[in-house]
Scaffold this active site. Structure first.
Site, PDB file in Angstrom:
ATOM      1  N   LYS A   9     -42.393-105.419 -24.825  1.00  0.00           N
ATOM      2  CA  LYS A   9     -42.104-104.916 -26.171  1.00  0.00           C
ATOM      3  C   LYS A   9     -43.135-105.454 -27.175  1.00  0.00           C
ATOM      4  O   LYS A   9     -43.927-106.356 -26.842  1.00  0.00           O
ATOM      5  CB  LYS A   9     -40.686-105.334 -26.561  1.00  0.00           C
ATOM      6  CG  LYS A   9     -39.592-104.726 -25.670  1.00  0.00           C
ATOM      7  CD  LYS A   9     -38.227-105.184 -26.174  1.00  0.00           C
ATOM      8  CE  LYS A   9     -37.093-104.708 -25.285  1.00  0.00           C
ATOM      9  NZ  LYS A   9     -35.773-105.124 -25.814  1.00  0.00           N
ATOM     10  N   ASN A 112     -36.657-109.948 -27.583  1.00  0.00           N
ATOM     11  CA  ASN A 112     -36.450-110.452 -26.219  1.00  0.00           C
ATOM     12  C   ASN A 112     -37.507-109.964 -25.229  1.00  0.00           C
ATOM     13  O   ASN A 112     -37.291-109.936 -24.031  1.00  0.00           O
ATOM     14  CB  ASN A 112     -35.023-110.185 -25.751  1.00  0.00           C
ATOM     15  CG  ASN A 112     -34.684-108.713 -25.693  1.00  0.00           C
ATOM     16  OD1 ASN A 112     -35.578-107.879 -25.879  1.00  0.00           O
ATOM     17  ND2 ASN A 112     -33.452-108.382 -25.413  1.00  0.00           N
ATOM     18  N   HIS A 115     -38.321-104.857 -21.701  1.00  0.00           N
ATOM     19  CA  HIS A 115     -37.264-103.934 -21.287  1.00  0.00           C
ATOM     20  C   HIS A 115     -37.377-103.719 -19.781  1.00  0.00           C
ATOM     21  O   HIS A 115     -38.487-103.617 -19.248  1.00  0.00           O
ATOM     22  CB  HIS A 115     -37.423-102.582 -21.983  1.00  0.00           C
ATOM     23  CG  HIS A 115     -36.576-101.510 -21.354  1.00  0.00           C
ATOM     24  ND1 HIS A 115     -35.254-101.359 -21.660  1.00  0.00           N
ATOM     25  CD2 HIS A 115     -36.860-100.591 -20.388  1.00  0.00           C
ATOM     26  CE1 HIS A 115     -34.750-100.373 -20.914  1.00  0.00           C
ATOM     27  NE2 HIS A 115     -35.699 -99.886 -20.134  1.00  0.00           N
TER      28      HIS A 115
END
Ligand code: IDP
Length: 147
Positions: A9, A112, A115
């Site tokens: 990401k 985070n 993905h």
């Protein structure tokens, strides 16, 4: 052979973690069959995160994933969907087991880093959303029989 869709990401790109993340999947023994650095459009983000539409974090999620380039990848291997999810760790860094990507490098659920598809069916759908078949490479590594 099973395939999955993995995506570093925008926070992972900004933090210079593409190499670290790719390294982990390579060393595990999975095979990279497609990869590209790309800017996600709002349209593609809405397609990718359709299941989260209506949730309180949805707008922030779409804004975040379109905020800078991502590194989209397709990986192949035995049980690659479940095993790569285990390597990524739980959504929240607090819940992610030590040694997982999110535990080792992430602090916030919003940032985070990566993905990973959560089922083989979703993987095929997500691969088709992000890649044309002509962008994926079919090849055999002689080492595969040892993995
Ligand atoms: P996953 O990425 O671990 O598969 P999903 O439930 O598919 O998690 O959610 C997609 C992304 O949406 C997560 O990676 C995270 O960035 C964000 N997200 C999920 N749940 C929450 C939440 O409760 N608050 C804020 N962001 C969330």
């Amino acid at each position: 052979m099973e395939r999955t869709f993995l995506m570093v990401k925008p926070d992972g790109i900004q933090r210079g973690l593409i190499g670290e993340i790719v390294k982990r999947f390579e060393q595990k023994g999975f095979q990279l069959v497609g990869a590209k650095l790309m800017q996600v459009s709002v349209e593609l983000a809405e397609l990718h995160y359709a299941e989260h539409k209506g949730k309180d974090f949805y707008d922030r999620l779409v804004t975040f994933i379109t905020s800078g380039p991502v590194f989209a990848m397709v990986w192949e291997g035995d049980q690659v969907v479940a095993l790569s999810r285990a390597m990524i760790g739980k959504t929240s860094a607090l819940d992610a087991a030590p040694g997982t990507i999110r535990s080792d490098f992430a602090v916030h659920t919003n940032y985070n880093l990566i993905h990973g598809s959560d089922s083989p069916e979703n993987a095929e759908r997500e691969i088709a959303n992000f890649f044309g078949e002509h962008e994926l490479v079919n090849y055999t590594k002689v080492i595969q029989q040892w993995i």
